[in-house]
Design an enzyme around this catalytic site. Structure first.
Site, PDB file in Angstrom:
ATOM      1  CG  ASN A   6    -117.991 -42.242  -1.303  1.00 26.94           C
ATOM      2  OD1 ASN A   6    -118.285 -41.120  -1.725  1.00 26.94           O
ATOM      3  ND2 ASN A   6    -117.325 -42.417  -0.191  1.00 26.94           N
ATOM      4  CB  CYS A  55    -120.845 -33.962  12.717  1.00 30.18           C
ATOM      5  SG  CYS A  55    -119.675 -34.322  11.452  1.00 30.18           S
TER       6      CYS A  55
HETATM    7  C1  LIG Z   1    -116.239 -41.413  -4.942  1.00 29.05           C
HETATM    8  C2  LIG Z   1    -114.787 -41.668  -4.705  1.00 29.05           C
HETATM    9  N1  LIG Z   1    -113.886 -40.814  -5.193  1.00 29.05           N
HETATM   10  C3  LIG Z   1    -112.566 -40.999  -5.026  1.00 29.05           C
HETATM   11  C4  LIG Z   1    -112.089 -42.082  -4.328  1.00 29.05           C
HETATM   12  C5  LIG Z   1    -110.617 -42.252  -4.145  1.00 29.05           C
HETATM   13  O1  LIG Z   1    -110.105 -43.255  -4.941  1.00 29.05           O
HETATM   14  P1  LIG Z   1    -108.668 -43.927  -4.615  1.00 29.05           P
HETATM   15  O2  LIG Z   1    -108.857 -44.740  -3.390  1.00 29.05           O
HETATM   16  O3  LIG Z   1    -108.361 -44.756  -5.814  1.00 29.05           O
HETATM   17  O4  LIG Z   1    -107.686 -42.830  -4.460  1.00 29.05           O
HETATM   18  C6  LIG Z   1    -113.001 -43.012  -3.803  1.00 29.05           C
HETATM   19  C7  LIG Z   1    -112.515 -44.186  -3.029  1.00 29.05           C
HETATM   20  O5  LIG Z   1    -112.848 -44.393  -1.895  1.00 29.05           O
HETATM   21  C8  LIG Z   1    -114.389 -42.798  -3.995  1.00 29.05           C
HETATM   22  O6  LIG Z   1    -115.305 -43.644  -3.493  1.00 29.05           O
END
Ligand SMILES: Cc1ncc(COP(=O)(O)O)c(C=O)c1O
Length: 379
Positions: free
Chosen positions: A150, A327
């Site tokens: 992400n 960091c």
């Molecule tokens: C790769 C990834 N996993 C999990 C999540 C968590 O999802 P949610 O915000 O629906 O709990 C996110 C959201 O930011 C994400 O980008």
């Protein structure tokens, strides 16, 4: 004019999804667990949504369980595999979302597993050869690897990771939160035990998602309560969210290739413009379009005075994006992803992430604003 370049954080609701959610909200209020007609009609709405999701993934509706979002779905896959399936080792990567990493760290702290993190290169590619070798030694493993990162957009070869796990007969969970609604997931061709989804990443409502659980993979609920979700998740269903999720999936998959090409073009244009105007900038993560999420562009800026003001200044100018730097010390909470790929902590990074609602004209405006800001900061 305000510009929203933070679509990896969340997306605007699609008007078609909005209309669908509102019409169900107006007309359907029964509890889907009630056996009278008001309840039954809502149950039908939920099951229709489940069928839509299942059809788009080429799976059976009985393999889809609605949750409160990606975090709950990831927790369910990980915690219940460990509790119910005799998992002793979890092989994952240092780049996972905190929904995965913090869950795994807690499981390790409780003494339930040993956590092994795969090596990653400077672009965030995980070493799948290493996975193959490690699995020779750890037969009771769960492998948890996100499909696309992400923050930096780097993707794994999901089919290859799945093939390796299947060959070693270990459980495989992939956090597909950033790719669901953006890439085709044909699970009749790829063998995974669990994948996860959050509707708000593809123009659906917030606070709803699902977990796909392969029908051969038996686990118990994470949340105990009533018999909802075929005894797999207690709690009255988020009916409106579920309807919105299914509609958002339908809308997304009806024009997937078109949106992919459109958004990739915006990303490529922004990359070109950045190279042209800011030679000192670089990109974090994979840049090969076949191995990089087309919605995410992470830009590394040269070291500058008051770098933490960059995002703030963009915000003042009406541009929403996300930040992060590596960091520089243990006490400084920067991005664990940028730290893991060895980014220079002195270089500020900005993640721009796009959707079907963005335009190249917006890219031009952001580039102009960055030119003004960097001229001030670097002089
Ligand atoms: C790769 C990834 N996993 C999990 C999540 C968590 O999802 P949610 O915000 O629906 O709990 C996110 C959201 O930011 C994400 O980008």
């Amino acid at each position: 004019m305000r510009i929203y370049f933070d679509n990896a954080a969340t997306t605007a609701i699609d008007p078609e999804v909005f209309n669908e959610v509102v019409s169900v909200m107006k007309d359907y209020y029964g509890n889907p667990s009630s056996i009278h007609s008001h309840g039954r009609e809502v149950r039908t709405v939920i099951e229709k949504a489940r069928k839509t999701v299942a059809r788009l993934l080429s799976v059976s509706p009985s393999e889809i369980f609605f949750t409160s979002g990606g975090t709950e779905a990831d927790n369910m896959a990980i915690q219940r595999s460990i509790i119910d399936r005799g998992v002793t080792h979890v092989i994952s990567s240092p780049l996972e979302h905190h929904a995965v990493l913090h869950t795994l760290e807690e499981m390790q702290r409780l003494g339930k597993i040993e956590l092994i993190l795969l090596k990653v290169d400077s672009k965030g590619n995980v070493d799948l050869e290493e996975l193959d070798t490690l699995l020779l030694h750890y037969p009771n493993s769960l492998v948890s690897l996100m499909h696309a990162n992400n923050e930096i957009g780097t993707m794994i070869d999901l089919a290859r990771a799945a093939e390796i796990c299947s060959r070693h007969n270990v459980l495989f969970h992939s956090d597909t939160v950033q790719t669901m609604g953006h890439y085709q997931h044909d699970l009749s061709k790829i063998k995974v035990d669990f994948i996860t989804c959050a509707a708000h990443k593809f123009h659906g409502p917030k606070g709803v998602g699902f977990i796909y659980i392969n029908h051969n993979t038996k686990i118990k609920p994470l949340l105990y309560g009533g018999s909802q979700e075929r005894n797999m998740r207690g709690g009255t269903e988020n009916v409106y969210g579920i309807v919105g999720l299914a509609k958002a999936m339908e809308v997304a998959y009806s024009a997937l290739a078109e949106h992919h090409a459109y958004i990739q073009d915006i990303k490529s244009y922004m990359m070109e413009q950045i190279k042209l105007h800011f030679p000192g900038c670089d990109f974090n993560g994979e840049t090969d379009p076949d191995r990089s999420l087309y919605t995410v562009l992470n830009v590394s800026f040269p070291p500058m005075e008051m770098s933490d003001m960059l995002l703030f200044n963009l915000d003042i100018a009406g541009i929403s994006a996300s930040g992060g730097s590596a960091c520089s010390s243990g006490s400084n909470i920067g991005s664990h992803v940028l730290t893991a790929i060895g980014c220079d902590p002195n270089r500020p990074s900005v993640r721009f992430s796009f959707s079907k609602y963005n335009t190249k004209r917006e890219v031009d405006l952001v580039i102009q604003k960055l030119r003004d800001l960097l001229a001030e900061k670097l002089n």
